[in-house]
Design an enzyme around this catalytic site. Structure first.
Site, short mmCIF file in Angstrom:
data_model
loop_
_atom_site.label_atom_id
_atom_site.label_comp_id
_atom_site.label_asym_id
_atom_site.label_seq_id
_atom_site.Cartn_x
_atom_site.Cartn_y
_atom_site.Cartn_z
N LEU A 1 0.67 -0.98 -0.34
CA LEU A 1 -0.02 -0.36 0.12
C LEU A 1 0.64 0.81 -0.04
O LEU A 1 1.51 1.50 0.81
CB LEU A 1 -1.28 0.03 1.38
CG LEU A 1 -1.49 -1.09 1.12
CD1 LEU A 1 -1.95 -1.46 2.89
CD2 LEU A 1 -2.90 -0.83 0.96
N GLN B 1 8.52 -5.01 -0.80
CA GLN B 1 8.34 -5.27 -2.34
C GLN B 1 9.05 -4.02 -3.45
O GLN B 1 8.97 -2.66 -3.17
CB GLN B 1 6.61 -4.92 -3.12
CG GLN B 1 6.46 -4.05 -4.38
CD GLN B 1 4.94 -3.99 -4.74
OE1 GLN B 1 4.51 -2.86 -4.44
NE2 GLN B 1 3.82 -4.52 -5.11
N TYR C 1 3.46 -0.63 -13.76
CA TYR C 1 5.24 -0.07 -14.09
C TYR C 1 5.91 -0.89 -14.48
O TYR C 1 5.34 -1.65 -15.11
CB TYR C 1 5.12 -0.39 -12.29
CG TYR C 1 4.35 0.29 -11.03
CD1 TYR C 1 4.63 2.08 -11.61
CD2 TYR C 1 3.38 0.22 -10.14
CE1 TYR C 1 3.79 2.58 -10.63
CE2 TYR C 1 2.94 1.11 -9.14
CZ TYR C 1 2.81 2.06 -9.43
OH TYR C 1 1.71 2.80 -8.78
N ARG D 1 4.34 -10.08 -7.93
CA ARG D 1 3.11 -9.68 -7.68
C ARG D 1 2.82 -9.04 -9.69
O ARG D 1 3.31 -8.31 -10.56
CB ARG D 1 2.78 -8.18 -7.34
CG ARG D 1 1.08 -7.86 -7.05
CD ARG D 1 1.22 -7.00 -5.97
NE ARG D 1 0.18 -6.52 -5.65
CZ ARG D 1 -0.99 -6.53 -5.62
NH1 ARG D 1 -1.09 -7.85 -4.72
NH2 ARG D 1 -2.28 -6.25 -5.15
N GLY E 1 -6.27 -4.97 2.08
CA GLY E 1 -5.74 -3.81 2.20
C GLY E 1 -6.45 -2.61 2.53
O GLY E 1 -5.76 -2.36 4.17
#
Length: 359
Positions: free
Chosen positions: A23, A97, A178, A225, A315
């Site tokens: 997040l 991450q 991304y 992910r 989340g």
């Protein structure tokens, strides 16, 4: 299976199957160093089975947000070491991450550096910068050599996260438009070399990055992910056959590595696409249906009990309830999230959500 039972994701043992989704919270200042506030935020949530940190940049030009943390400087590594120690002191597990923003940035975000992508195609939209909202620039198309240098930065960042900062592993961010997702999507990748064109070529860079990181720190400490068909930030994937060819090939190539997990963000986690990718991956699946609507206790419990996933990423409920697992176990009422404070700078809406009972 029960969501409150332990599970191993590769080398990492979780006390339960609730996972804190990565997040973006933008609380690390201009230096990108996680400070006291960030340490406390993650410490509070250590009873979650696994914390996946916010996306953390592996080199300076890959910074996507003002206030985003990095894992580049010694000071950033030291900040993350404090986070890991605080989570571990409460018996928690935490992975970083690692996120290269690719073209989803601006020179007024990444310190005046260039913006890079697989191809010189700008996002049609505006991003938040230090000087307000500005249109996304046309990115520099990475050469093969530059792409491999970015791969090296993923490896170095992952090593530093685990070996120096002491986190339990890393999640490679291949989702949400991304850099790695930009290679996968035929809309953002128009290359004609070994990294573009066919589904196999578009998946190649992601395979190479994940393989190199797994070789560096051990596959049992590496997750990936992905967000097929999420269609965000112009990384469009609107042809199901192409999606299956691209991501199916990706899974086939990654399967022999024995990664810790695959995390999939998709509106239908129990649906045909996600379950086919899970089958071809051959390992543990973290399901994440979020974004459109918050993941509820009922949905999370059902995903595990129906064996559609091995763990569930949550989340907004974790933002608002640092003791979410305890609340879900006892079916207690939940705090409501305050979305207006998700990206604010201070403690309000970050570390001030109440616990069921004072610790």
């Amino acid at each position: 299976m029960n969501i409150f039972t332990p599970v191993f994701l590769g080398d990492v043992e979780l006390a339960n199957r609730v996972v804190m989704a990565p997040l973006t919270r933008m609380r690390s200042g201009s230096s990108g160093v996680p400070g006291d506030l960030v340490v406390e935020h993650y410490r509070q949530r250590a009873s979650i089975g696994l914390i996946i940190t916010e996306g953390t940049y592996p080199n300076h030009e890959s910074q996507a947000f003002v206030g985003q943390p990095g894992i580049v400087t010694d000071e950033q590594v030291a900040g993350w070491r404090r986070v890991a120690e605080a989570v571990h002191a409460r018996g928690g597990r935490i992975v970083m991450q690692v996120m290269h923003g690719g073209r989803v940035t601006h020179p007024d975000v990444n310190g005046g550096r260039r913006v890079v992508a697989p191809s010189a195609i700008a996002i049609d939209g505006e991003g938040h910068t230090e000087k307000g909202k500005q249109p996304y620039p046309v990115p520099h198309a990475l050469t093969v050599e530059e792409a491999r240098a970015a791969l090296d930065d993923f490896v170095t960042a992952s090593r530093r996260a685990v070996e120096e900062a002491g986190l339990d592993g890393v999640e490679i961010h291949g989702a949400n438009g991304y850099l790695l997702h930009e290679f996968l999507s035929p809309a953002s990748n128009r290359r004609t070399d070994e990294y573009g064109g066919s589904p196999e070529n578009r998946a190649r860079f992601v395979v190479e990055v994940v393989t190199a990181v797994a070789e560096a720190i051990g596959a049992g400490r590496v997750g990936l992910r992905i967000s097929p068909e999420h269609n965000i930030q112009d990384a469009l994937e609107t042809d199901r056959d192409d999606v299956l060819a691209t991501y199916g090939h990706l899974m086939d190539q990654l399967r022999p590595l024995g990664l810790a997990y695959l995390s999939v963000l998709h509106r239908e986690p129990a649906g045909e696409l996600v379950q086919e990718l899970r089958r071809r991956f051959g390992g543990k699946l973290i399901a994440n249906s979020g974004f459109a609507s918050p993941t509820t206790r009922e949905e999370a419990v059902e995903l595990i009990e129906a064996a559609h996933a091995d763990a569930v990423a949550v989340g907004r409920a974790v933002i608002a309830n640092p003791d979410l697992v305890e609340r879900w176990q006892g079916e207690h009422p939940e705090n409501e999230p305050r979305p207006g404070l998700f990206y604010a700078p201070g403690a309000e809406g970050y570390t001030d959500y109440p616990f069921l009972r004072a610790s």
